[in-house]
Design a protein around this motif. Structure first.
Motif, PDB file in Angstrom:
ATOM      1  N   ARG A 295       0.837  -1.208   0.000  1.00 20.71           N
ATOM      2  CA  ARG A 295       0.000   0.000   0.000  1.00 20.71           C
ATOM      3  C   ARG A 295       0.866   1.250   0.000  1.00 20.71           C
ATOM      4  NH1 ARG A 295      -5.032   1.750   0.663  1.00 20.71           N
ATOM      5  NH2 ARG A 295      -5.354   3.784   1.605  1.00 20.71           N
ATOM      6  N   GLU A 296       1.897   1.238   0.837  1.00 17.75           N
ATOM      7  CA  GLU A 296       2.839   2.351   0.872  1.00 17.75           C
ATOM      8  C   GLU A 296       4.251   1.806   0.988  1.00 17.75           C
ATOM      9  OE1 GLU A 296       2.183   5.523   3.563  1.00 17.75           O
ATOM     10  OE2 GLU A 296       0.112   5.871   2.944  1.00 17.75           O
ATOM     11  N   MET A 297       5.199   2.555   0.466  1.00 11.62           N
ATOM     12  CA  MET A 297       6.593   2.148   0.541  1.00 11.62           C
ATOM     13  C   MET A 297       7.442   3.404   0.644  1.00 11.62           C
ATOM     14  SD  MET A 297       8.673  -0.276  -2.158  1.00 11.62           S
ATOM     15  CE  MET A 297       8.497   0.885  -3.521  1.00 11.62           C
ATOM     16  N   ASP A 298       8.245   3.492   1.700  1.00  9.87           N
ATOM     17  CA  ASP A 298       9.118   4.647   1.854  1.00  9.87           C
ATOM     18  C   ASP A 298      10.174   4.652   0.761  1.00  9.87           C
ATOM     19  OD1 ASP A 298       7.740   5.523   4.044  1.00  9.87           O
ATOM     20  OD2 ASP A 298       9.102   4.638   5.515  1.00  9.87           O
ATOM     21  N   ILE A 299      10.797   5.795   0.606  1.00 11.03           N
ATOM     22  CA  ILE A 299      11.760   5.952  -0.480  1.00 11.03           C
ATOM     23  C   ILE A 299      12.921   4.976  -0.342  1.00 11.03           C
ATOM     24  CG2 ILE A 299      13.149   7.718   0.666  1.00 11.03           C
ATOM     25  CD1 ILE A 299      13.300   9.102  -2.134  1.00 11.03           C
ATOM     26  N   ARG A 300      13.349   4.456  -1.479  1.00 10.93           N
ATOM     27  CA  ARG A 300      14.500   3.567  -1.546  1.00 10.93           C
ATOM     28  C   ARG A 300      15.409   4.055  -2.664  1.00 10.93           C
ATOM     29  NH1 ARG A 300      11.430  -2.361  -1.245  1.00 10.93           N
ATOM     30  NH2 ARG A 300      10.344  -1.993   0.728  1.00 10.93           N
ATOM     31  N   LEU A 301      16.692   3.821  -2.506  1.00  9.34           N
ATOM     32  CA  LEU A 301      17.670   4.241  -3.508  1.00  9.34           C
ATOM     33  C   LEU A 301      18.327   3.022  -4.120  1.00  9.34           C
ATOM     34  CD1 LEU A 301      19.504   6.263  -4.992  1.00  9.34           C
ATOM     35  CD2 LEU A 301      20.974   6.269  -2.961  1.00  9.34           C
ATOM     36  N   LEU A 302      18.343   2.979  -5.453  1.00  9.02           N
ATOM     37  CA  LEU A 302      19.056   1.945  -6.200  1.00  9.02           C
ATOM     38  C   LEU A 302      20.170   2.617  -6.990  1.00  9.02           C
ATOM     39  CD1 LEU A 302      19.216  -1.040  -7.265  1.00  9.02           C
ATOM     40  CD2 LEU A 302      17.787  -0.261  -9.171  1.00  9.02           C
ATOM     41  N   ARG A 303      21.389   2.091  -6.839  1.00  7.16           N
ATOM     42  CA  ARG A 303      22.534   2.606  -7.598  1.00  7.16           C
ATOM     43  C   ARG A 303      22.897   1.588  -8.659  1.00  7.16           C
ATOM     44  NH1 ARG A 303      23.943   3.458  -2.141  1.00  7.16           N
ATOM     45  NH2 ARG A 303      24.096   5.675  -1.553  1.00  7.16           N
ATOM     46  N   GLY A 304      23.181   2.084  -9.874  1.00  7.17           N
ATOM     47  CA  GLY A 304      23.599   1.225 -10.965  1.00  7.17           C
ATOM     48  C   GLY A 304      24.551   1.978 -11.869  1.00  7.17           C
ATOM     49  N   GLY A 305      25.853   1.784 -11.682  1.00  3.23           N
ATOM     50  CA  GLY A 305      26.819   2.548 -12.454  1.00  3.23           C
ATOM     51  C   GLY A 305      26.696   4.025 -12.123  1.00  3.23           C
ATOM     52  N   ASP A 306      26.500   4.845 -13.154  1.00  2.00           N
ATOM     53  CA  ASP A 306      26.306   6.283 -12.931  1.00  2.00           C
ATOM     54  C   ASP A 306      24.827   6.645 -12.826  1.00  2.00           C
ATOM     55  OD1 ASP A 306      25.608   5.809 -15.542  1.00  2.00           O
ATOM     56  OD2 ASP A 306      26.729   7.504 -16.381  1.00  2.00           O
ATOM     57  N   ARG A 307      23.961   5.635 -12.720  1.00  2.00           N
ATOM     58  CA  ARG A 307      22.527   5.871 -12.639  1.00  2.00           C
ATOM     59  C   ARG A 307      22.059   5.786 -11.189  1.00  2.00           C
ATOM     60  NH1 ARG A 307      23.342   1.806 -15.709  1.00  2.00           N
ATOM     61  NH2 ARG A 307      22.114   0.397 -14.413  1.00  2.00           N
ATOM     62  N   ARG A 308      21.001   6.518 -10.903  1.00  3.09           N
ATOM     63  CA  ARG A 308      20.364   6.464  -9.591  1.00  3.09           C
ATOM     64  C   ARG A 308      18.853   6.370  -9.806  1.00  3.09           C
ATOM     65  NH1 ARG A 308      24.879   5.807  -9.038  1.00  3.09           N
ATOM     66  NH2 ARG A 308      26.402   6.826  -7.672  1.00  3.09           N
ATOM     67  N   THR A 309      18.202   5.566  -8.978  1.00  2.00           N
ATOM     68  CA  THR A 309      16.747   5.434  -9.020  1.00  2.00           C
ATOM     69  C   THR A 309      16.196   5.562  -7.615  1.00  2.00           C
ATOM     70  OG1 THR A 309      16.688   4.036 -11.008  1.00  2.00           O
ATOM     71  CG2 THR A 309      14.807   3.890  -9.514  1.00  2.00           C
ATOM     72  N   PHE A 310      15.300   6.528  -7.417  1.00  2.00           N
ATOM     73  CA  PHE A 310      14.573   6.663  -6.159  1.00  2.00           C
ATOM     74  C   PHE A 310      13.168   6.119  -6.380  1.00  2.00           C
ATOM     75  CE2 PHE A 310      17.850   9.863  -5.288  1.00  2.00           C
ATOM     76  CZ  PHE A 310      18.150   9.570  -3.961  1.00  2.00           C
ATOM     77  N   SER A 311      12.749   5.172  -5.553  1.00  2.00           N
ATOM     78  CA  SER A 311      11.429   4.561  -5.707  1.00  2.00           C
ATOM     79  C   SER A 311      10.636   4.662  -4.413  1.00  2.00           C
ATOM     80  CB  SER A 311      11.560   3.097  -6.134  1.00  2.00           C
ATOM     81  OG  SER A 311      12.238   2.341  -5.144  1.00  2.00           O
ATOM     82  N   TRP A 312       9.321   4.706  -4.556  1.00  2.00           N
ATOM     83  CA  TRP A 312       8.412   4.754  -3.413  1.00  2.00           C
ATOM     84  C   TRP A 312       7.035   4.285  -3.892  1.00  2.00           C
ATOM     85  CZ3 TRP A 312       9.925   8.817  -6.381  1.00  2.00           C
ATOM     86  CH2 TRP A 312       8.925   9.617  -6.947  1.00  2.00           C
ATOM     87  N   ALA A 313       6.112   4.111  -2.965  1.00  2.00           N
ATOM     88  CA  ALA A 313       4.761   3.681  -3.320  1.00  2.00           C
ATOM     89  C   ALA A 313       3.744   4.423  -2.474  1.00  2.00           C
ATOM     90  CB  ALA A 313       4.596   2.174  -3.134  1.00  2.00           C
ATOM     91  N   ASN A 314       2.587   4.652  -3.069  1.00  2.00           N
ATOM     92  CA  ASN A 314       1.487   5.313  -2.386  1.00  2.00           C
ATOM     93  C   ASN A 314       0.184   4.747  -2.917  1.00  2.00           C
ATOM     94  OD1 ASN A 314       0.239   7.414  -0.721  1.00  2.00           O
ATOM     95  ND2 ASN A 314      -0.313   8.381  -2.674  1.00  2.00           N
ATOM     96  N   ASP A 315      -0.662   4.234  -2.024  1.00  2.00           N
ATOM     97  CA  ASP A 315      -1.966   3.705  -2.413  1.00  2.00           C
ATOM     98  C   ASP A 315      -1.837   2.614  -3.474  1.00  2.00           C
ATOM     99  OD1 ASP A 315      -4.708   3.476  -2.213  1.00  2.00           O
ATOM    100  OD2 ASP A 315      -5.116   5.060  -3.684  1.00  2.00           O
ATOM    101  N   HIS A 316      -0.897   1.690  -3.259  1.00  2.00           N
ATOM    102  CA  HIS A 316      -0.679   0.537  -4.137  1.00  2.00           C
ATOM    103  C   HIS A 316      -0.188   0.918  -5.536  1.00  2.00           C
ATOM    104  CE1 HIS A 316      -2.147  -2.491  -1.346  1.00  2.00           C
ATOM    105  NE2 HIS A 316      -3.208  -1.740  -1.105  1.00  2.00           N
ATOM    106  N   ILE A 317       0.332   2.108  -5.699  1.00  2.00           N
ATOM    107  CA  ILE A 317       0.943   2.501  -6.958  1.00  2.00           C
ATOM    108  C   ILE A 317       2.401   2.849  -6.681  1.00  2.00           C
ATOM    109  CG2 ILE A 317       0.966   4.148  -8.880  1.00  2.00           C
ATOM    110  CD1 ILE A 317      -1.393   2.287  -8.981  1.00  2.00           C
ATOM    111  N   GLY A 318       3.298   2.176  -7.421  1.00  2.00           N
ATOM    112  CA  GLY A 318       4.720   2.429  -7.254  1.00  2.00           C
ATOM    113  C   GLY A 318       5.205   3.478  -8.228  1.00  2.00           C
ATOM    114  N   TYR A 319       6.144   4.276  -7.772  1.00  2.00           N
ATOM    115  CA  TYR A 319       6.762   5.311  -8.602  1.00  2.00           C
ATOM    116  C   TYR A 319       8.271   5.173  -8.477  1.00  2.00           C
ATOM    117  CZ  TYR A 319       2.113   7.413  -8.079  1.00  2.00           C
ATOM    118  OH  TYR A 319       0.754   7.640  -8.057  1.00  2.00           O
ATOM    119  N   ALA A 320       8.976   5.420  -9.569  1.00  2.00           N
ATOM    120  CA  ALA A 320      10.434   5.382  -9.527  1.00  2.00           C
ATOM    121  C   ALA A 320      10.970   6.452 -10.468  1.00  2.00           C
ATOM    122  CB  ALA A 320      10.957   4.009  -9.932  1.00  2.00           C
TER     123      ALA A 320
END
Length: 266
Positions: free
Chosen positions: A212-237
């Motif tokens: 349902r909700e997910m606090d922010i998480r950071l994924l590192r991949g080479g020179d890339r960065r991805t911040f992901s989170w979720a709200n109301d069963h919808i994930g965003y990155a």
């Protein structure tokens, strides 16, 4: 859409169907047929896998012609009899590239196009791989452009069965290029692509998630960065080739604009 495209799975590898899918990859279909076929790919696994196969071919062929930028830019999708020959050469190129650290991302991108993400792959990894695949694209970074932003958002909202919006990133110098529909582990996913005046790109990946909700998480991949989170069963990155601090500030604003609660991130 023409009648040839309707019974895709039943038609198998018939020439009209393969040509239609090839034209879709090369952006050669009329707008109405392209949008209709994009909708079909979200529910027709055979067609979606075929399109992914052709895109992987094209990516690998660009590697084969890497020494010639003009040839690289004009590599078309290869179908019918020639596709087997080209795929063998492309697969050889991809295997060779996998040994190089700088090109490991491309190898992963090609695999992701061939097989949709599995349930074990994290949401952030899906978003990162989608960024790897499409952010470098010069000719076709999006399926539908931002010129018809309302229609784009409506289309993606319908496919995800959730109302979407395209947050403005103009404050940070990024404008919306457009978006595309992608396969996700819990159903269709959407990717919105942004670009700044220097050609740098950010992507916002959106898809249903089990949490349902997910606090922010950071994924590192080479020179890339991805911040992901979720709200109301919808994930965003939010993904980009940007330092963590600036990208996190953008993610905070995007989360807030989309109805999330970045104040909980700490």
């Amino acid at each position: 859409m023409s009648d040839d495209l309707k019974p895709m799975a039943a038609s198998g590898s018939s020439e009209p169907v393969l040509h239609a899918l090839s034209a879709f990859v090369d952006n050669e279909l009329p707008a109405a047929e392209r949008w209709a076929l994009a909708d079909r790919l979200a529910v027709d696994r055979w067609a979606a896998c075929s399109v992914a196969h052709y895109r992987a071919q094209r990516a690998a062929l660009r590697v084969l012609f890497a020494a010639d930028p003009a040839a690289q830019a004009s590599v078309p999708c290869v179908v019918l009899r020639a596709r087997t020959i080209w795929w063998r050469r492309a697969a050889f190129a991809a295997c060779s590239l996998a040994a190089g650290t700088a090109l490991a991302g491309l190898a992963g991108a090609i695999f992701w196009q061939i097989a949709p993400p599995n349930a074990q792959m994290s949401f952030a990894e899906q978003a990162d791989l989608a960024y790897v695949v499409y952010a470098p694209e010069q000719r076709h970074p999006v399926e539908a452009g931002a010129a018809r932003e309302g229609a784009l958002v409506d289309w993606l909202s319908k496919r995800l069965n959730h109302p979407l919006s395209a947050p403005s990133l103009r404050e940070y110098g990024f404008v919306l290029l457009g978006g595309r529909l992608l396969p996700g582990t819990a159903g269709p996913a959407a990717q919105l692509m942004y670009e700044d005046g220097n050609g740098a790109r950010l992507s916002l990946y959106v898809s249903p998630v089990s949490q349902r909700e997910m606090d922010i998480r950071l994924l590192r991949g080479g020179d890339r960065r991805t911040f992901s989170w979720a709200n109301d069963h919808i994930g965003y990155a939010l993904s980009g080739q940007m330092a963590e601090g600036p990208l996190r500030r953008i993610a905070v604003d995007v989360c807030r604009e989309l109805g999330g609660h970045p104040e909980k991130w700490g």
